[in-house]
Enzyme design. Structure first.
Site, mmCIF file in Angstrom:
data_model
loop_
_atom_site.group_PDB
_atom_site.id
_atom_site.type_symbol
_atom_site.label_atom_id
_atom_site.label_comp_id
_atom_site.label_asym_id
_atom_site.label_seq_id
_atom_site.Cartn_x
_atom_site.Cartn_y
_atom_site.Cartn_z
ATOM 1 N NE ARG A 164 -3.579 -0.256 2.672
ATOM 2 C CZ ARG A 164 -4.026 -0.802 3.805
ATOM 3 N NH1 ARG A 164 -3.632 -0.334 4.970
ATOM 4 N NH2 ARG A 164 -4.863 -1.818 3.782
ATOM 5 N NE ARG A 219 -2.401 1.892 9.520
ATOM 6 C CZ ARG A 219 -3.192 0.873 9.187
ATOM 7 N NH1 ARG A 219 -3.869 0.902 8.050
ATOM 8 N NH2 ARG A 219 -3.324 -0.170 9.967
ATOM 9 C CE LYS A 272 -5.963 -0.677 11.220
ATOM 10 N NZ LYS A 272 -6.926 -1.276 10.274
ATOM 11 C CE LYS A 313 -7.547 3.149 9.077
ATOM 12 N NZ LYS A 313 -8.614 2.331 8.488
ATOM 13 C CB CYS A 325 -13.708 -3.872 1.850
ATOM 14 S SG CYS A 325 -14.390 -5.497 2.240
ATOM 15 C CB CYS A 371 -9.090 -9.594 2.661
ATOM 16 S SG CYS A 371 -9.143 -9.101 4.399
ATOM 17 C CB CYS A 416 -14.886 -9.328 8.100
ATOM 18 S SG CYS A 416 -13.512 -8.197 8.396
ATOM 19 C CB CYS A 467 -12.015 -2.285 4.837
ATOM 20 S SG CYS A 467 -10.935 -3.117 6.000
HETATM 21 FE FE1 SRM Z 1 -8.947 -2.032 6.195
HETATM 22 C C1 SRM Z 1 -7.459 -4.597 7.812
HETATM 23 C C2 SRM Z 1 -8.182 -3.383 3.216
HETATM 24 C C3 SRM Z 1 -9.770 0.865 4.686
HETATM 25 C C4 SRM Z 1 -10.581 -1.057 9.028
HETATM 26 N N1 SRM Z 1 -7.938 -3.689 5.631
HETATM 27 C C5 SRM Z 1 -7.364 -4.606 6.453
HETATM 28 C C6 SRM Z 1 -6.522 -5.610 5.660
HETATM 29 C C7 SRM Z 1 -5.117 -5.092 5.584
HETATM 30 C C8 SRM Z 1 -6.577 -7.062 6.168
HETATM 31 C C9 SRM Z 1 -5.487 -7.517 7.109
HETATM 32 O O1 SRM Z 1 -5.295 -6.888 8.184
HETATM 33 O O2 SRM Z 1 -4.841 -8.510 6.800
HETATM 34 C C10 SRM Z 1 -7.260 -5.514 4.285
HETATM 35 C C11 SRM Z 1 -6.441 -5.901 3.068
HETATM 36 C C12 SRM Z 1 -7.308 -6.505 1.997
HETATM 37 C C13 SRM Z 1 -6.612 -6.670 0.702
HETATM 38 O O3 SRM Z 1 -6.437 -7.835 0.272
HETATM 39 O O4 SRM Z 1 -6.255 -5.678 0.080
HETATM 40 C C14 SRM Z 1 -7.807 -4.108 4.346
HETATM 41 N N2 SRM Z 1 -8.848 -1.359 4.324
HETATM 42 C C15 SRM Z 1 -8.601 -2.087 3.207
HETATM 43 C C16 SRM Z 1 -8.857 -1.296 1.957
HETATM 44 C C17 SRM Z 1 -7.943 -1.663 0.800
HETATM 45 C C18 SRM Z 1 -10.343 -1.437 1.573
HETATM 46 C C19 SRM Z 1 -10.708 -0.914 0.215
HETATM 47 O O5 SRM Z 1 -11.362 -1.686 -0.466
HETATM 48 O O6 SRM Z 1 -10.414 0.225 -0.145
HETATM 49 C C20 SRM Z 1 -8.680 0.122 2.510
HETATM 50 C C21 SRM Z 1 -7.264 0.588 2.495
HETATM 51 C C22 SRM Z 1 -7.151 1.990 2.964
HETATM 52 C C23 SRM Z 1 -5.773 2.562 2.861
HETATM 53 O O7 SRM Z 1 -5.373 2.897 1.753
HETATM 54 O O8 SRM Z 1 -5.124 2.714 3.903
HETATM 55 C C24 SRM Z 1 -9.111 -0.099 3.961
HETATM 56 N N3 SRM Z 1 -9.935 -0.360 6.767
HETATM 57 C C25 SRM Z 1 -10.281 0.667 5.959
HETATM 58 C C26 SRM Z 1 -11.279 1.477 6.592
HETATM 59 C C27 SRM Z 1 -11.961 2.700 5.959
HETATM 60 C C28 SRM Z 1 -11.210 3.957 6.232
HETATM 61 O O9 SRM Z 1 -10.126 3.948 6.839
HETATM 62 O O10 SRM Z 1 -11.720 5.007 5.856
HETATM 63 C C29 SRM Z 1 -11.528 0.923 7.830
HETATM 64 C C30 SRM Z 1 -12.596 1.386 8.851
HETATM 65 C C31 SRM Z 1 -12.216 2.646 9.527
HETATM 66 C C32 SRM Z 1 -11.453 2.368 10.789
HETATM 67 O O11 SRM Z 1 -10.246 2.181 10.704
HETATM 68 O O12 SRM Z 1 -12.072 2.289 11.848
HETATM 69 C C33 SRM Z 1 -10.661 -0.226 7.939
HETATM 70 N N4 SRM Z 1 -8.949 -2.689 8.115
HETATM 71 C C34 SRM Z 1 -9.739 -2.169 9.113
HETATM 72 C C35 SRM Z 1 -9.567 -2.995 10.293
HETATM 73 C C36 SRM Z 1 -10.249 -2.771 11.673
HETATM 74 C C37 SRM Z 1 -9.447 -1.817 12.495
HETATM 75 C C38 SRM Z 1 -9.908 -1.742 13.926
HETATM 76 O O13 SRM Z 1 -9.867 -0.651 14.490
HETATM 77 O O14 SRM Z 1 -10.289 -2.767 14.494
HETATM 78 C C39 SRM Z 1 -8.670 -4.023 9.935
HETATM 79 C C40 SRM Z 1 -8.178 -5.161 10.831
HETATM 80 C C41 SRM Z 1 -7.165 -4.733 11.851
HETATM 81 O O15 SRM Z 1 -6.595 -3.660 11.806
HETATM 82 O O16 SRM Z 1 -6.945 -5.541 12.756
HETATM 83 C C42 SRM Z 1 -8.324 -3.801 8.557
HETATM 84 FE FE1 SF4 Z 2 -10.831 -7.651 4.645
HETATM 85 FE FE2 SF4 Z 2 -12.742 -7.317 6.421
HETATM 86 FE FE3 SF4 Z 2 -11.346 -5.248 5.556
HETATM 87 FE FE4 SF4 Z 2 -13.044 -6.349 3.932
HETATM 88 S S1 SF4 Z 2 -13.572 -5.391 5.871
HETATM 89 S S2 SF4 Z 2 -10.917 -5.824 3.406
HETATM 90 S S3 SF4 Z 2 -12.914 -8.469 4.508
HETATM 91 S S4 SF4 Z 2 -10.547 -6.901 6.738
#
Ligand code: SRM
Ligand code: SF4
Length: 586
Positions: A84, A154, A228, A230, A449, A455, A494, A498
């Site tokens: 990323r 981030r 993390k 943001k 997402c 993922c 899930c 995301c």
């Molecule tokens: Fe996310 C984890 C993809 C935006 C909350 N996210 C992941 C991971 C890296 C899975 C992992 O930990 O192994 C996913 C990778 C999937 C893949 O194969 O690419 C993933 N997140 C994404 C992306 C690519 C979704 C998308 O379709 O655009 C976004 C990348 C953003 C970036 O460029 O940095 C993405 N993730 C978000 C958002 C939305 C936002 O930030 O506006 C959220 C919800 C907002 C928030 O953070 O509260 C989000 N991602 C999470 C979480 C839950 C975090 C938490 O506080 O519990 C995880 C899991 C974790 O961190 O344990 C996670």
């Molecule tokens: Fe993966 Fe869950 Fe984030 Fe979708 S919401 S990219 S399934 S960690």
């Protein structure tokens, strides 16, 4: 080891989580990654390095579609990395795009580029031998992937809004400054990936406040942040960045078309865990207004307070919103004021009225044109539905003299097109499916997402599920006589959230393969969390419910009433007013 950061830290005697141990022992994020790179026996990173590479912007993954088949053949899952990029405010030059495109084509398993909803791009499927060359390649393009994952601040978002060019330019500069101020200072990225060559030509900015952690990492400290973090800059009235999904939000305040300061919002976040009522998505709290002179002091103060007060024993409760819940919003705010050296002024008036991207051409302040291209789920590839999206963008990049802007809705803006180039760029976009007149308003306002197959946390499909699902929702809108209407609809594989379904009018959250929890009642502006309507249901069951809902909405809505507001007014769901208290209430 006990958690002794601050007396307010929860459970002072609770053991640190293992992530704290590994950060502490990592020698400021070096670990043994360099050594691991020489191990050709496995495609994986071993031990702590599996987690440490995330601080360098990479995740180890495998293709879940072929996991079982490889297992049956007694083969290791096909390990590869997702990278990323760091791209504050999402602006990228066409020349850089050509390099990004070339690497995707030559060195990734899937060949695609995935725009994310945080204004950057991801490569999926980079094999271990290509990882170091990839970082060097990006470095030559003037790009890096520092701190795009794990327990750091981030990629910093900024509303794209190319129409109001001067205000956008100022806000964008602040997004970049905030990103730089909060970056890790360790030399690990340069040492491991660039053979010691400096990442930036200038020295990193000095810390501004006195709460310095140590000499190497004055702001983040040796164990970095508890979780993390943001940050986003938003320019009202457009809430394209979904400010409430961020730990720290800066709402741009202008006077006479120029930026004068920011309203500061703290404690947003969207994830929860199925059935775990101590976890919840949350809207951020309004702390107050700061002038530009104290913006970086404020960013640092919020980050260092969270650094010192965040929960380092339980990662499920380590994000800023849980710290606020535990210590109290007013106590946290007072500490931020102490650290930044001034008090917050009262919040200045602001209002959000829109969120989606304006697909198509708009004319900017300076007479140039901007073309927002709808990229379904942000996936740029030549492999989908006969469209040559990747080739088309490459051809545009070859002739475009302005820049590209990645939006927080996974779309791309070809920005700053002089009138004489408009026709040529439009022709390329049309010929390659980047402009498709058949795309409905509903599709443009839907998001998913990534989820399967890359993922590891996905419980259900999202990106691969959404396009077909929208076909059916479009049919329902047509059936009820409102084919040009839309509902902000988001699918997330899930409950990590995301796809930002927890700020949608209708949100689907993956529960198991083919099954989702259905939420409703967010609003179009992205300022209300939706509520659970029905759990663990199939696509057919969801569509049957939507059929009723859309029919009733079409008949009974008030002028300009979005579906989410209608759902609350008619009592389909109760509003979530205060997420910590009532998100889980029946
Ligand atoms: Fe996310 C984890 C993809 C935006 C909350 N996210 C992941 C991971 C890296 C899975 C992992 O930990 O192994 C996913 C990778 C999937 C893949 O194969 O690419 C993933 N997140 C994404 C992306 C690519 C979704 C998308 O379709 O655009 C976004 C990348 C953003 C970036 O460029 O940095 C993405 N993730 C978000 C958002 C939305 C936002 O930030 O506006 C959220 C919800 C907002 C928030 O953070 O509260 C989000 N991602 C999470 C979480 C839950 C975090 C938490 O506080 O519990 C995880 C899991 C974790 O961190 O344990 C996670
Ligand atoms: Fe993966 Fe869950 Fe984030 Fe979708 S919401 S990219 S399934 S960690």
């Amino acid at each position: 080891m006990s958690n002794t950061h601050d007396p307010r830290a929860k459970l002072p005697d609770a053991p640190y989580s293992d992530n704290e141990r590994l950060k502490n022992q990592s020698d400021y994020l070096h670990g043994t990654i360099s050594h691991d790179l020489t191990d050709g026996i496995t495609g994986s990173f071993k031990g702590d390095n599996f987690q440490l590479i995330r601080f360098h912007g990479m995740y180890e993954q495998d293709d879940r579609d072929i996991r079982a088949e490889r297992g049956a053949q007694k083969l290791e899952p096909l390990k590869s990395m997702m990278l990323r990029c760091r791209l504050p405010g999402g602006i990228i030059q066409p020349k850089q795009w050509l390099g990004i495109d070339q690497f995707a084509s030559d060195h990734t398993l899937y060949g695609s580029i995935r725009l994310t909803n945080r204004q950057t791009f991801q490569y999926h499927g980079v094999l271990k031998p290509d990882v170091k060359p990839m970082h060097q390649w990006l470095h030559r393009l003037g790009l890096d992937s520092i701190a795009t994952a794990s327990d750091v601040n981030r990629n910093v978002l900024c509303t794209t809004n190319p129409v109001e060019s001067s205000l956008h330019k100022e806000a964008y500069e602040w997004a970049k400054k905030i990103s730089m101020q909060l970056l890790p200072r360790t030399s690990a990225y340069a040492d491991i990936w660039l053979d010691g060559e400096k990442v930036f030509s200038s020295e990193p900015p000095k810390p501004l406040n006195k709460e310095i952690a140590d000499d190497v990492e004055p702001i983040l400290g040796k164990t970095y942040l508890p979780r993390k973090f943001k940050t986003a800059v938003v320019i009202p009235p457009d809430n394209e960045v979904d400010i409430h999904s961020n730990d720290l939000g800066f709402v741009a305040i202008e006077e006479d078309g120029h930026l004068v300061g920011f309203n500061v919002l703290v404690g947003g976040g969207l994830s929860s865990e199925h059935g775990n009522t101590t976890t919840f998505p949350n809207k951020s709290y309004e702390f107050g207004y700061v002038p530009l002179s104290h913006t970086l002091h404020c960013a640092e103060a919020v980050v260092t307070t969270q650094r010192d007060w965040g929960d380092r024993s339980d990662r499920k409760h380590a994000r800023t919103r849980y710290t606020l819940e535990r210590v109290g919003v007013e106590n946290f705010k007072a500490e931020v004021e102490k650290r930044m050296g001034i008090k917050f002024a009262p919040i200045r008036p602001y209002k959000f009225t829109t969120r989606g991207d304006r697909i198509g051409w708009v004319k900017g302040e300076e007479g140039n044109w901007h073309l927002t291209l709808f990229i379904e789920n942000g996936r740029i590839t030549d492999q989908l539905g006969g469209k040559q999206l990747k080739t088309g963008l490459r051809k545009i990049a070859e002739i475009h003299k302005g820049d590209f802007r990645l939006t927080a809705n996974q779309n791309l803006i070809v920005a700053g097109v002089p009138p004489r180039d408009k026709k040529r760029i439009e022709t390329i976009a049309r010929e390659h499916g980047l402009i498709d007149p058949k795309t409905s308003k509903q599709r443009e306002n839907s998001m998913a997402c990534v989820a399967l197959p890359t993922c590891p946390l996905a419980m259900a499909e999202a990106e691969r599920f959404l396009p077909g699902f929208i076909d059916q929702v479009d049919a329902l809108l047509a059936k009820h006589g409102i084919p040009d209407e839309h509902i902000i609809l988001r699918v997330t594989g899930c409950p990590n959230g995301c796809g930002r379904a927890m700020l949608a009018e209708i949100g689907l959250v993956g529960k198991a393969v083919g099954r989702y929890n259905l939420f409703a009642g967010g609003n179009r502006e992205g300022t209300r969390i939706p509520r659970l309507y029905k759990e663990n249901i199939t696509e057919a069951e969801i569509l049957a419910i939507l059929d009723d809902w859309i029919g009733a909405w079409a008949r009974e809505r008030e002028a300009n009433e979005g579906f989410g507001d209608y759902a609350i007014r008619r009592g389909i769901v109760l509003p979530v007013l205060d997420a910590p208290r009532d998100f889980w209430a029946a």
